[in-house]
Design an enzyme around this catalytic site. Sequence first.
Site, mmCIF file in Angstrom:
data_model
loop_
_atom_site.group_PDB
_atom_site.id
_atom_site.type_symbol
_atom_site.label_atom_id
_atom_site.label_comp_id
_atom_site.label_asym_id
_atom_site.label_seq_id
_atom_site.Cartn_x
_atom_site.Cartn_y
_atom_site.Cartn_z
ATOM 1 N N GLU A 1 42.270 28.304 35.424
ATOM 2 C CA GLU A 1 40.689 28.378 35.389
ATOM 3 C C GLU A 1 40.155 27.923 33.836
ATOM 4 O OE1 GLU A 1 39.877 32.649 36.829
ATOM 5 O OE2 GLU A 1 40.062 31.904 38.902
ATOM 6 N N ARG B 1 50.130 36.049 31.447
ATOM 7 C CA ARG B 1 49.452 36.231 32.907
ATOM 8 C C ARG B 1 49.994 35.044 33.622
ATOM 9 N NH1 ARG B 1 43.966 36.545 33.647
ATOM 10 N NH2 ARG B 1 43.981 38.209 35.091
ATOM 11 N N ASP C 1 43.971 36.988 44.525
ATOM 12 C CA ASP C 1 43.138 37.535 43.466
ATOM 13 C C ASP C 1 42.339 38.686 43.982
ATOM 14 O OD1 ASP C 1 41.569 37.598 41.126
ATOM 15 O OD2 ASP C 1 40.095 35.990 41.696
ATOM 16 N N GLU D 1 49.931 43.260 37.789
ATOM 17 C CA GLU D 1 48.685 43.547 37.409
ATOM 18 C C GLU D 1 47.649 44.168 38.546
ATOM 19 O OE1 GLU D 1 46.774 40.359 34.822
ATOM 20 O OE2 GLU D 1 45.090 40.411 36.520
ATOM 21 N N GLU E 1 35.824 44.065 41.702
ATOM 22 C CA GLU E 1 35.196 42.866 41.799
ATOM 23 C C GLU E 1 35.119 42.605 43.059
ATOM 24 O OE1 GLU E 1 37.376 39.614 39.808
ATOM 25 O OE2 GLU E 1 36.055 38.258 40.622
HETATM 26 C C1 GCU Z 1 39.120 36.243 39.139
HETATM 27 C C2 GCU Z 1 37.887 36.447 38.264
HETATM 28 C C3 GCU Z 1 37.609 35.954 37.104
HETATM 29 C C4 GCU Z 1 38.732 36.342 36.050
HETATM 30 C C5 GCU Z 1 40.051 35.826 36.973
HETATM 31 C C6 GCU Z 1 41.288 36.353 36.158
HETATM 32 O O1 GCU Z 1 39.098 34.868 39.266
HETATM 33 O O2 GCU Z 1 36.599 35.998 39.252
HETATM 34 O O3 GCU Z 1 36.248 36.386 36.444
HETATM 35 O O4 GCU Z 1 38.564 35.423 35.065
HETATM 36 O O5 GCU Z 1 40.080 36.504 38.176
HETATM 37 O O6 GCU Z 1 41.831 37.220 36.579
HETATM 38 O O7 GCU Z 1 41.525 35.804 35.083
#
Ligand code: GCU
Length: 614
Positions: free
Chosen positions: A241, A274, A320, A342, A348
């Site tokens: 991300e 991670r 997720d 994890e 969320e």
């Molecule tokens: C999800 C979440 C993010 C977070 C990501 C992660 O995508 O929406 O806010 O950064 O998980 O686990 O790193």
Amino acid sequence: MPYPAWLPFLLETPDLTHVSTPLELAQKEINLGLQALSAGIKGKVTCDPALPRDAYRIVKSEQTVQVHGGSCGVLYGTYEVLMALREERDFPEGLQTPQYPDRMVNCWDNMDGSIERGYAGKSLWFSGGRLQYDEQRILQLSRLLASVGINVICLNNVNVHEPAQDLIDLQLPDLSKLAALFRPFGIRLMISIDFSQPMRHDLSTADPLSHEVQAWWKNRVDLVYREIPDLYGFLVKADSEHRPGPFTYGRTHAEGANMLADALASHGGKLVWRCFVYNCTQDWRDRKTDRPCAAYDTYQPLDGQFRENVILQVKHGPFDFQVREPISPLLLSMQSTNLAMELQLAQEYTGQQIDLYTMVPMWKELFQVLPKDRLCAIAAVSNLGASDCFTGHPLALCNLFGYGKIAWNPSLASGDVVRSFVRLSYDFSQEDRESLTGCMLESRAIYEKYTANLGLCWMITPNQHYGPNPDGYEYQSWGTYHKADRNAVGIDRTGSGTGYTLQYPEALRELYANVASCPDELLLFFHRLPYTFVMRDGRTLMQRLYDDHFEGLARAEQLTKTLCALPFPERDRQEIQRRAALQVSNAREWCDIINTFFHRFSGIPDEMGRTIYD
Ligand code: GCU
């Protein structure tokens, strides 16, 4: 007023002047606790260095209860004594040891005081770009964590934002003071770091194979360990991300992780890496890429290449933290690598600590398929914040409590864990206790029914992740599609589809790949099926979609009635009732919007003739 959650009988926080070890703390806690409980017995705590660090044994004679334990086990045994007395149950017999040596919470706290995916107020330790906290609250929190055996806390967000580099650069003395507060509770600190950090310090690269970069990290690590010699280690989110990582330099994640692990090794530090890596810039028209395949594809070929002090932290499912996902195949396939699973306590995608959602039954499903010795550690994204009860919704505390209990002993039954939480937290009659326990145990199933039944996921409001939006993620770049059209819904993830099922060991592969054996709850995760498909119970897929949503709403309404009738103490009542009312409106939105969505596509009426808004 802040209060001590499931340890309400321990109203006082012990005076910690001169207390630096769990043994000294345990000696204070046992006296304080036995007195508060008017137990009429004496307590004795002794440390046996021959015992494993976390192990303990409780020995009860007429007028005394003795805790023998390893250096941290003394404290765990002490809390166990106090909780057992309060619950009026027997002490566990024999030597008690945890299933996983490292039981961690990952806090996604930002230094400006906000919390990513936080639903319980501001950060308990960051504010205005720096460490700033109320010592008493940190002590209360440490006590809660230690009482259920949690022993590592990562303080800052895995998405390390700019100012977070200050944590090491400018705030080490403060960090060291905070570490000292947690220390007597047997809790070690961990810090999230940014893979590109050297480049913020005049280096032109963060390439893990560059000697200059390696030396920079070594130096950095030495600096931190000089102040905090028992730091657990670093947590890293890389190439995920938009985070920086080794891919920029054409290096593998083993090369990236090992470089950091080498810097930590001489201090006994761990590098937690991670495995949340996928293509987040996918074109929705691309039919070949399937996000659930990504983690396995990236990491499985690297099995055996990671250093001894690297732990790969793998989300429990391949997506997720959706309401229902199958277990991540990566967790089942890495034979020669240290693994942590994890979980996410922060709700969320599961009601954001507004809707009641007790997670223990969901985790138990994972442990049913996970081989017992597969993990060396377990981690959970925190649901904590500065709200009075720490978790916004007072009943969301049960997820923290249950996490600690299950991380210690995954064989515990869900009912026992939740019952303990209820018994410890509230002075209810037996009938009310059972009624609350029942609500909590069925809360996940209810939420699943009105939001994401049959393995459908991602129909949630984008970014915010609360409330329905069936097409919200359908044409986005995150790899999150259900592909509903007028005939069918779901994705074929079998060998003849995206091939995701091939990542599983044979038994699970067969189970999931076969429509006839695939559990209903995951049917549309693994298969694309027409609305007219006849399910095991004789109903059509379309009818099940309608029925489940109506049932979810009706059960959410009932849940709210039951909760609102319970005699919660004033400190919790308002919050619980306010959130329960919001849950019912949320359930109604989900029910009506999802039903309308499918009705508009399929044109199939509800056999029961209920209202579907078109
Ligand atoms: C999800 C979440 C993010 C977070 C990501 C992660 O995508 O929406 O806010 O950064 O998980 O686990 O790193």
